[in-house]
Design an enzyme around this catalytic site. Structure first.
Site, short mmCIF file in Angstrom:
data_model
loop_
_atom_site.label_atom_id
_atom_site.label_comp_id
_atom_site.label_asym_id
_atom_site.label_seq_id
_atom_site.Cartn_x
_atom_site.Cartn_y
_atom_site.Cartn_z
N GLU A 1 -4.82 -6.94 2.00
CA GLU A 1 -3.64 -7.69 2.44
C GLU A 1 -3.62 -9.12 1.93
O GLU A 1 -2.56 -9.67 1.62
CB GLU A 1 -3.53 -7.68 3.96
CG GLU A 1 -3.03 -6.38 4.55
CD GLU A 1 -4.02 -5.23 4.49
OE1 GLU A 1 -5.22 -5.49 4.25
OE2 GLU A 1 -3.61 -4.08 4.68
N GLU B 1 0.84 -1.20 0.00
CA GLU B 1 0.00 0.00 0.00
C GLU B 1 0.87 1.25 0.00
O GLU B 1 1.76 1.38 0.85
CB GLU B 1 -0.93 -0.03 1.22
CG GLU B 1 -1.96 -1.16 1.10
CD GLU B 1 -2.47 -1.65 2.43
OE1 GLU B 1 -2.28 -0.98 3.46
OE2 GLU B 1 -3.05 -2.76 2.45
N HIS C 1 -2.60 -1.34 16.36
CA HIS C 1 -1.57 -0.93 15.38
C HIS C 1 -0.14 -1.28 15.76
O HIS C 1 0.77 -0.99 14.97
CB HIS C 1 -1.66 0.58 15.15
CG HIS C 1 -2.69 0.97 14.14
ND1 HIS C 1 -3.98 0.49 14.17
CD2 HIS C 1 -2.64 1.80 13.06
CE1 HIS C 1 -4.67 1.00 13.16
NE2 HIS C 1 -3.88 1.79 12.47
C1 TPP Z 1 -6.48 -3.87 7.09
C2 TPP Z 1 -5.79 -2.56 7.08
N1 TPP Z 1 -4.87 -2.27 6.14
C3 TPP Z 1 -4.22 -1.10 6.11
C4 TPP Z 1 -4.48 -0.14 7.05
C5 TPP Z 1 -3.73 1.20 7.04
N2 TPP Z 1 -4.65 2.27 6.67
C6 TPP Z 1 -5.27 3.03 7.59
S1 TPP Z 1 -6.34 4.12 6.90
C7 TPP Z 1 -5.97 3.59 5.35
C8 TPP Z 1 -6.65 4.21 4.17
C9 TPP Z 1 -8.12 3.96 4.19
O1 TPP Z 1 -8.72 4.71 3.16
P1 TPP Z 1 -10.30 4.84 3.10
O2 TPP Z 1 -10.90 3.50 3.32
O3 TPP Z 1 -10.64 5.54 1.85
O4 TPP Z 1 -10.70 5.71 4.37
P2 TPP Z 1 -10.28 7.23 4.66
O5 TPP Z 1 -9.03 7.19 5.50
O6 TPP Z 1 -10.11 7.93 3.35
O7 TPP Z 1 -11.42 7.83 5.45
C10 TPP Z 1 -5.02 2.56 5.38
C11 TPP Z 1 -4.47 1.89 4.18
C12 TPP Z 1 -5.44 -0.46 8.05
N3 TPP Z 1 -5.72 0.41 9.03
N4 TPP Z 1 -6.08 -1.65 8.03
#
Ligand code: TPP
Ligand code: TPP
Ligand code: MG
Ligand code: MG
Lengths: 331, 327, 331, 327
Positions: B63, B30, B132
């Site tokens: 993932e 990512e 986390h």
């Molecule tokens: C399973 C998982 N993978 C990766 C992450 C790391 N992460 C936290 S927020 C995020 C982006 C999420 O984007 P979106 O779903 O569009 O929500 P937004 O933050 O834009 O509100 C990521 C990749 C996570 N928290 N959980």
């Protein structure tokens, strides 16, 4: 989406090749059942593909050994159609060291890279993410290979399906997601587990090409597979094929197979695809009765030899437990 | 003091050098490509620029698909690095790791294997809360067919990551986020640190302290504190958690007759249990005191700083436990 | 699918209520930013919802405290709209024992059942499966509650989304899947991670009702939310809402927020929804400038009090580590 | 010998009685309702007939959604039982179990809790190969906030499952498939077996054998074999793996001065490591010999019967290890 009828149709020789694959699968299935009843080879578990023989038999008319297949526990039809040698297959089922996997993997994990049988998984949904990786390697190497991931209708509801189709579409991977929809998942009927009428319609959720086809119709399945293979080879990206079929012998050997409703199974068996194709070959003049009998006799011999090979083969030595765990195991 | 680099630089350099040396090395994860910032903390910055977005691909937040894609490519000649942003997110991809990547070599009778490296970061201390920063290395050490590696210096991070990428089996490479920007001696480009070999960081005669990853810092401070009270502690950095270097541990404990295992993971059923069990068995007649273990308290990682600090192993706890072996 | 225009529209008092929620969220956001810059409260992490204020503010016009909300790390706007008390919220962010979760959960895990804030997760996709369970309980108890699961556009690609929507549709659960599409996932643009043009179109893959709406338009969002809430309460089953919005302050505090292309952010900020609603209230005569100033002054005081409360509150004692791990922890 | 029942009957009865006693008890899982056969091995047969398909629901093949649905319902007053057909399939739902179910009580500061029971079956011996019979209990024992239970008799299965369902925290209840149809004394309806309490199955004076689940059978046979060679072994059934009953173990080992842990899971980093580490620490001056461990060989579960038998712990290995503590 359904097939566009202007497309090329299978030749007589293709139909015969499809029949030969399907008949090999069917005869092999009968032989596995026999061996399990007699118990003499010690086959410990078996998921019969009876009813689904045509799907991979038609698909593989468009594939070579270089193309990759990832299938599931119910995958012996896919493996045989893809060209796995029956001797090593039988030896694996019998838990012999001469098996494809030295008897370590067994029926749910049959592997044979030489014929493109890359992975067999026992985990619902497990085949799709791996298929993307094989296709990614082909895309990077521009080697024109096509990867096919087989899975069932029940697997179309699990997370791995969604993640894999989304990624494959984004990256235009040369992969085919082949859902063999036998309308049943273990003991749960299709409509009870899947919220959409057609799995193929889920392709739209990934901006992917989707095909709904009668997988037991050798001509329609051949056309659908050709379209998907051509798309993959020519860089047009992935396709989701939903091939409608039946599961005639229950989930696994020993399963009472009680899910059918009144009359359903009888009706399905009347459309048993392998005899139907055999009749078509004759009625359409692609083959004579004598030619098919000869072909079938060869298959019987091939299977006899495979059984004998497995029976004579030694069992793996316990020291095998320490080998193939990590690299460097002297193996 | 020679050139200094931090973990982010060392890990980035290891990936850069591996991709330059071997075109089969890929990176999936990512936000890893430069268009997506080169990683949430820039660990992969510049790699897509140098090697292209075919080999350095930002992925969707999936993932299981990331690990599966790396696994599949690894089956046919690639050496993919799958970056799973945080260790807790491995829970989403456990099936591909445990049921597939770790087992395919065995289940295929050696016909296929999975030279894939999963890089992931974790580690408490920053107030990220309960989902986390877990340390889950013991789970993977309990699975046959996968190696588990956790560096504690930038130079080891470089050398161990190079070895993981070149290893023919799946490797889980664990990076500690709170110490990402801590400096250490720069690695010599091209150096490999062998997997399965611990390093004796400081020699001592009274007690052996075995640790790895982030808690090597606390353990190191404890060694100093102990020496001030006249106790000579030998400090071992495991570096590879599975398979771990039992021989180096036993050699040290034969000398010191006392052992203490320290890690950030919660104590019960952690890596320290296996090490304590092995040492207690192998050196039953040598040990002068029971093997001690120091880990985080047995609860989810708390948010409040007052709690997070009390949750994590402290220098004082390490000192006290070491002294306990000498009491 | 888009909204059917014959539907009821929000009254003036509803629009004022929506504005009050949105202004509270926005002022609270400014105060959080201030507190983090000054550093005095010790807030350790914060995901700003700026740009997304209208979505939950309009949604919650149709919900009561009895309805359930499951949201994500970027969820403080949802929590405030749902009625979480600001004092306990601030104390949680500040890691105080008077916080909603005694300081144990923190910003990513704010929980307050009394206002229906049931779970806040830091795991992408984690909110959806849990929402189904809350809705299942309501369905069994026939208590007319509605459950809303908030998540982002990036989350619409993960397996949990697929599994959850399939199950909710099969079981006709009283749940709303609210995708707040701010067109960005951490640093990955929407089109780079999501293979479909509209997340709402994925509803068809589950035979589910889907709505694509401008979440920053209070009237359209109010109408969309009403339709989904009415469907859930009346037993018509789940709805997927894709509410289009913006993320103005980066992924989290400290993020350079570099993903915008030339001119995009400026254009978006011109459509900053909270000032736009404020102007609408006056131009359409729903409220006077003086009334809004009074409303805003009250909000400022409310937030001041919350900050002060958090600042005065004690930090949790380390013995809290052993409490709330399992039942019987004396707590 | 009184009335005999097998595990399938005892577990079915426990769920039946729990659902009859408490309308908040639900059952979710693949094929669990009678229309789907009442479970792949009929463990849930008749329950949907008795309590309706609202409370006994067959689900799609979506482990993450199954566990999440059970979790969510548990937050608001239900006591769901989530059946995950086989333990290896827990890998698909790890996020909901570990990041959510186990942590919500703590992360919410006690405002919410998750009285959910996850039932799963596993256990090698049937030739299912590498992905269907793993013993992964050590993973969950390493996570704070979830209890791990594994019965070895039908009566304990009944009493422990009743206790899990009534427990206010998430419980993982592990059932052994190969011994499902083995008979044992019938439970007294309504009996609860307390969580966290081991049982001393047979008393002895020379060595303490600690086991649980399926390997209690092999351990029991080993105890007999040992007695024939004049060795008196005390056999403890852990029953609850986490939190485990350290006191009962220590009391026994104080008497025997020797200990051996036996389980089906692979030995490295398994449950035996934690028990051996604790016993070695607590009874350092009491132990007459190093604590021994017997588990499966460290590889994926093989298919071939010749390999699967060699992979699993044998009676002979247990006997030999017990004798080793007396050498
Ligand atoms: C399973 C998982 N993978 C990766 C992450 C790391 N992460 C936290 S927020 C995020 C982006 C999420 O984007 P979106 O779903 O569009 O929500 P937004 O933050 O834009 O509100 C990521 C990749 C996570 N928290 N959980
Ligand atoms: C993740 C996971 N969950 C459950 C199972 C148990 N299981 C094995 S096959 C099967 C049914 C699959 O049905 P379908 O996908 O339609 O494939 P088919 O067997 O009909 O070919 C189930 C539930 C599994 N193997 N993996
Ligand atoms: Mg099926
Ligand atoms: Mg987003």
């Amino acid at each position: 989406m359904t097939n566009d009828n202007n497309q090329a149709q299978p030749s007589g020789s293709s139909l015969i090749a499809i029949y030969e694959r399907a008949a090999r699968i069917r005869k092999n299935d009968e032989a596995f059942h026999g061996a399990m009843q007699s118990g003499k080879l010690g086959i410990r578990i078996y998921y019969s593909p009876r009813g689904q023989e045509i799907i991979p038999s038609a698909l593989c008319d468009h594939l070579t050994d270089a193309d990759y297949l990832v299938t599931i526990y119910r995958g012996v039809h896919d493996q045989i159609a893809k060209g796995i040698p029956l001797k090593a297959l039988w030896a694996e089922y019998a838990g012999r060291v001469t098996g494809t996997c030295k008897g370590k993997g067994g029926p749910m994990h049959v592997t044979h890279p030489a014929s493109g049988n890359m992975v067999t998984t026992g985990i619902v949904g497990g085949s799709l993410p791996i298929a993307n990786g094989l296709a990614l390697a082909s895309q990077l190497d521009k080697d024109q290979r096509v990867t096919v991931a087989c899975f069932g209708d029940g697997a179309s509801n699990i997370g791995a399906f969604h993640e894999s189709l989304n990624m494959a579409s984004l990256w235009k991977l040369p992969v085919i997601f082949l859902c063999q929809n036998n309308l049943i998942a273990e003991h749960t009927r299709f409509e009870k587990g899947t919220a959409v009428a057609r799995v193929a319609d889920r392709a739209a959720a990934y901006n992917m090409h989707g095909i709904h086809v009668n997988g037991n119709d050798p001509k329609a399945m051949w056309v659908a597979a050709k379209e998907a293979v051509d798309r993959a080879r020519s860089g047009k990206g992935p396709t989701l094929i939903e091939a409608m079929t039946f599961r005639f012998m229950g989930h696994l050997i020993g399963d009472p197979d009680e899910h059918w409703r009144e009359g359903e199974k009888e009706a399905a068996l009347e459309r048993d695809p392998v005899p139907a194709l055999r009749a078509m070959l004759i009625s359409e003049g692609h083959a004579t009765e004598d030619e098919l009998i000869a072909l079938e006799r060869n298959l019987d011999e091939e299977i006899e030899e495979a059984m004998a090979f497995a029976a004579e083969s030694p069992k793996p030595d316990p020291k095998e437990l320490n080998l193939d765990v990590l690299a460097g195991g002297a193996s | 003091m020679g050139e200094q680099v931090n973990f982010v630089q060392a890990i980035n350099q290891a990936m850069h050098d591996a991709m330059a040396d071997d075109s089969s090395v890929l990176l999936l994860g990512e936000d890893v490509a430069d268009e997506e910032g080169g990683g949430v903390v820039k660990v992969t910055a510049g790699l897509s620029g140098a090697f292209g977005t075919d080999r350095v691909r930002s992925t969707p937040i999936t993932e299981e698909a990331i690990i599966g894609a790396a696994l599949g490519a690894a089956l046919v000649g690639k050496r993919p690095i799958a970056e799973i942003m945080l260790m807790n997110f491995l829970t989403v991809g456990m099936d591909q790791i445990v049921n597939h990547a770790a087992k395919l070599r065995f289940m295929s009778g050696g016909q296929t294997h999975v030279p894939m490296t999963i890089r992931t970061m974790t580690g408490a201390g920053g107030g990220a809360g309960g989902q986390h920063t877990d340390m889950l290395e013991a789970w993977f050490a309990h699975v046959a067919g996968i190696k588990v590696v956790a560096p504690s210096t930038p130079a080891d991070a470089y050398g161990l990551l190079r070895s993981c990428i070149e290893d023919d089996d799946p490797c889980l490479f664990i990076e500690n986020m709170p110490t990402y920007w801590t400096n250490g001696d720069a690695p010599v480009a091209g150096t490999r640190v062998p997997l399965g070999k611990a390093s004796v960081v400081s020699e001592g005669t009274d007690v052996t302290i075995i640790s790895y990853a982030r808690t090597m810092i606390e353990a190191g401070s404890a060694v100093k504190a102990l020496s001030e009270s006249g106790i000579s502690a030998e400090l071992i950095d495991l570096r590879t958690i599975a398979p771990f270097d039992l021989e180096t541990i036993l050699t040290s404990v034969r000398k010191t007759k006392r052992a203490l295992v320290v890690h950030e993971a919660v104590t019960p059923f952690g890596v320290g249990a296996e090490i304590a069990a092995r040492v207690s068995e192998e050196l039953f007649h040598t040990l002068a005191a029971p093997v001690q273990r120091v880990g985080s308290t047995f609860n989810a990682v708390p948010y409040a700083q007052s709690l997070e600090e009390a949750h994590l192993p402290s220098i004082q706890q390490i000192v006290d436990s070491a002294k306990k072996t000498l009491a």
